[in-house]
Design a protein around this motif. Sequence first.
Motif, PDB file in Angstrom:
ATOM      1  N   GLY A  17      40.163  -6.368   8.812  1.00 26.91           N
ATOM      2  CA  GLY A  17      40.300  -4.909   8.755  1.00 26.91           C
ATOM      3  C   GLY A  17      40.367  -4.353   7.348  1.00 26.91           C
ATOM      4  N   GLY A  18      39.887  -5.110   6.364  1.00 25.96           N
ATOM      5  CA  GLY A  18      39.952  -4.663   4.981  1.00 25.96           C
ATOM      6  C   GLY A  18      39.245  -3.342   4.727  1.00 25.96           C
ATOM      7  N   HIS A  19      38.058  -3.181   5.325  1.00 27.20           N
ATOM      8  CA  HIS A  19      37.327  -1.923   5.123  1.00 27.20           C
ATOM      9  C   HIS A  19      38.079  -0.757   5.767  1.00 27.20           C
ATOM     10  CE1 HIS A  19      33.773   0.696   4.597  1.00 27.20           C
ATOM     11  NE2 HIS A  19      34.227   1.240   5.724  1.00 27.20           N
ATOM     12  N   GLU A  20      38.583  -0.976   6.967  1.00 26.91           N
ATOM     13  CA  GLU A  20      39.322   0.095   7.660  1.00 26.91           C
ATOM     14  C   GLU A  20      40.571   0.488   6.878  1.00 26.91           C
ATOM     15  OE1 GLU A  20      41.254   1.104  12.052  1.00 26.91           O
ATOM     16  OE2 GLU A  20      40.171  -0.783  11.736  1.00 26.91           O
ATOM     17  N   ILE A  21      41.256  -0.495   6.335  1.00 28.25           N
ATOM     18  CA  ILE A  21      42.437  -0.212   5.515  1.00 28.25           C
ATOM     19  C   ILE A  21      42.028   0.601   4.294  1.00 28.25           C
ATOM     20  CG2 ILE A  21      44.157  -1.289   3.989  1.00 28.25           C
ATOM     21  CD1 ILE A  21      44.216  -3.608   6.130  1.00 28.25           C
ATOM     22  N   GLY A  22      40.936   0.203   3.659  1.00 31.88           N
ATOM     23  CA  GLY A  22      40.434   0.942   2.507  1.00 31.88           C
ATOM     24  C   GLY A  22      40.067   2.370   2.846  1.00 31.88           C
ATOM     25  N   ALA A  23      39.438   2.561   4.005  1.00 34.93           N
ATOM     26  CA  ALA A  23      39.030   3.900   4.434  1.00 34.93           C
ATOM     27  C   ALA A  23      40.243   4.792   4.681  1.00 34.93           C
ATOM     28  CB  ALA A  23      38.173   3.806   5.695  1.00 34.93           C
ATOM     29  N   HIS A  24      41.274   4.247   5.303  1.00 37.11           N
ATOM     30  CA  HIS A  24      42.502   5.024   5.556  1.00 37.11           C
ATOM     31  C   HIS A  24      43.204   5.369   4.248  1.00 37.11           C
ATOM     32  CE1 HIS A  24      43.227   4.190  10.108  1.00 37.11           C
ATOM     33  NE2 HIS A  24      41.938   4.121   9.814  1.00 37.11           N
ATOM     34  N   LEU A  25      43.220   4.407   3.332  1.00 38.53           N
ATOM     35  CA  LEU A  25      43.824   4.662   2.023  1.00 38.53           C
ATOM     36  C   LEU A  25      43.085   5.774   1.283  1.00 38.53           C
ATOM     37  CD1 LEU A  25      44.575   1.095   0.609  1.00 38.53           C
ATOM     38  CD2 LEU A  25      46.249   2.927   0.909  1.00 38.53           C
ATOM     39  N   ALA A  26      41.746   5.699   1.322  1.00 41.10           N
ATOM     40  CA  ALA A  26      40.931   6.706   0.638  1.00 41.10           C
ATOM     41  C   ALA A  26      41.222   8.096   1.177  1.00 41.10           C
ATOM     42  CB  ALA A  26      39.443   6.370   0.803  1.00 41.10           C
ATOM     43  N   CYS A 108      39.866   5.102  -7.399  1.00 39.00           N
ATOM     44  CA  CYS A 108      38.974   4.855  -6.264  1.00 39.00           C
ATOM     45  C   CYS A 108      39.419   3.579  -5.572  1.00 39.00           C
ATOM     46  CB  CYS A 108      37.521   4.727  -6.736  1.00 39.00           C
ATOM     47  SG  CYS A 108      37.261   3.387  -7.930  1.00 39.00           S
ATOM     48  N   ILE A 109      38.733   3.266  -4.482  1.00 35.90           N
ATOM     49  CA  ILE A 109      38.980   2.024  -3.758  1.00 35.90           C
ATOM     50  C   ILE A 109      37.677   1.248  -3.725  1.00 35.90           C
ATOM     51  CG2 ILE A 109      39.605   1.012  -1.539  1.00 35.90           C
ATOM     52  CD1 ILE A 109      41.300   3.643  -1.131  1.00 35.90           C
ATOM     53  N   LEU A 110      37.733  -0.014  -4.132  1.00 38.54           N
ATOM     54  CA  LEU A 110      36.554  -0.871  -4.205  1.00 38.54           C
ATOM     55  C   LEU A 110      36.745  -2.065  -3.278  1.00 38.54           C
ATOM     56  CD1 LEU A 110      36.399  -0.726  -8.077  1.00 38.54           C
ATOM     57  CD2 LEU A 110      34.640   0.240  -6.596  1.00 38.54           C
ATOM     58  N   ILE A 111      35.810  -2.252  -2.360  1.00 36.69           N
ATOM     59  CA  ILE A 111      35.927  -3.323  -1.371  1.00 36.69           C
ATOM     60  C   ILE A 111      35.084  -4.528  -1.794  1.00 36.69           C
ATOM     61  CG2 ILE A 111      35.684  -3.972   1.059  1.00 36.69           C
ATOM     62  CD1 ILE A 111      37.629  -1.709   0.721  1.00 36.69           C
ATOM     63  N   GLY A 112      35.738  -5.682  -1.972  1.00 32.30           N
ATOM     64  CA  GLY A 112      35.035  -6.931  -2.220  1.00 32.30           C
ATOM     65  C   GLY A 112      34.257  -6.985  -3.519  1.00 32.30           C
ATOM     66  N   ARG A 113      33.245  -7.860  -3.544  1.00 30.50           N
ATOM     67  CA  ARG A 113      32.267  -7.998  -4.642  1.00 30.50           C
ATOM     68  C   ARG A 113      32.914  -8.301  -5.992  1.00 30.50           C
ATOM     69  NH1 ARG A 113      31.195  -4.504  -0.841  1.00 30.50           N
ATOM     70  NH2 ARG A 113      29.307  -4.881   0.358  1.00 30.50           N
ATOM     71  N   CYS A 114      33.995  -9.060  -5.969  1.00 25.69           N
ATOM     72  CA  CYS A 114      34.681  -9.493  -7.195  1.00 25.69           C
ATOM     73  C   CYS A 114      35.145  -8.326  -8.055  1.00 25.69           C
ATOM     74  CB  CYS A 114      33.771 -10.402  -8.029  1.00 25.69           C
ATOM     75  SG  CYS A 114      33.144 -11.862  -7.166  1.00 25.69           S
ATOM     76  N   ALA A 115      35.435  -7.183  -7.428  1.00 25.80           N
ATOM     77  CA  ALA A 115      35.853  -5.999  -8.189  1.00 25.80           C
ATOM     78  C   ALA A 115      37.136  -6.254  -8.959  1.00 25.80           C
ATOM     79  CB  ALA A 115      36.023  -4.805  -7.255  1.00 25.80           C
ATOM     80  N   ASP A 116      38.051  -7.044  -8.393  1.00 23.56           N
ATOM     81  CA  ASP A 116      39.298  -7.347  -9.094  1.00 23.56           C
ATOM     82  C   ASP A 116      39.021  -8.106 -10.387  1.00 23.56           C
ATOM     83  OD1 ASP A 116      38.521  -9.413  -7.146  1.00 23.56           O
ATOM     84  OD2 ASP A 116      40.234 -10.526  -7.914  1.00 23.56           O
ATOM     85  N   TYR A 117      38.026  -8.986 -10.363  1.00 22.63           N
ATOM     86  CA  TYR A 117      37.660  -9.750 -11.554  1.00 22.63           C
ATOM     87  C   TYR A 117      36.969  -8.852 -12.580  1.00 22.63           C
ATOM     88  CZ  TYR A 117      35.306 -13.248 -14.451  1.00 22.63           C
ATOM     89  OH  TYR A 117      34.847 -13.981 -15.515  1.00 22.63           O
TER      90      TYR A 117
END
Length: 214
Positions: A17-26, A108-117
């Motif tokens: 549910g990572g995307h859904e969590i991100g969408a709610h946060l946004a 903003c909120i960034l999902i996946g794709r090594c964004a943290d790195y």
Amino acid sequence: MTKTNTIITIGREFGSGGHEIGAHLAEKLEIPLYDKEMLDRASKDSGIAEEILKAHDEKPTSSFLYSLVMDTYSLGYKTGSYSDMPINHKIFLAQFEAIKKIADEGPCILIGRCADYALENYSNVLSVFIHADTTKRAKRISRMYDMTESKAREMILRTDKKRGSYYNYYTNKKWSAVQSYDVCLDSGKLGIDGCVETIIEIIKVKERMKKAVL
């Protein structure tokens, strides 16, 4: 809470549910969400066709795709230093640079794709990893994609393996390891709303501590 100054990166197990969590946060924080949208930005900025980016999206390098793409497309990079770079490295670099440009525009909120790195040197980033028990994820995926839980488990294993291989290949960290992120949350135990509320509270603490230091 008042509008945040924090950039949230979300790594996630498939079906957690990572995307859904991100969408709610946004929605709650009134900031933009970038998931597949990162590919569109990377394509526009780099000149690489979006279908190539999608073919390699969060997947480890593939010699077959490399040969196919090199025979079919001109990548469009105008910087000579990229000319001898393997296709998978060009694609990662395009996403890496797009992520930084997006982050430079504001919270903003960034999902996946090594964004943290990509943003590890940014002081206003909170990196989150969402995980859950495989059984709970299989139930969720089976509902979403109308498939048996057995097929959902197979899909989970394949997708997590690709995401993990991609992350481990391009970063100096290990995908899903607690040491790789600021916060790891179990959506199977906290629920989607519980994860959202927890992340918001952590952001409040992070921003309050930053103000105290200043």
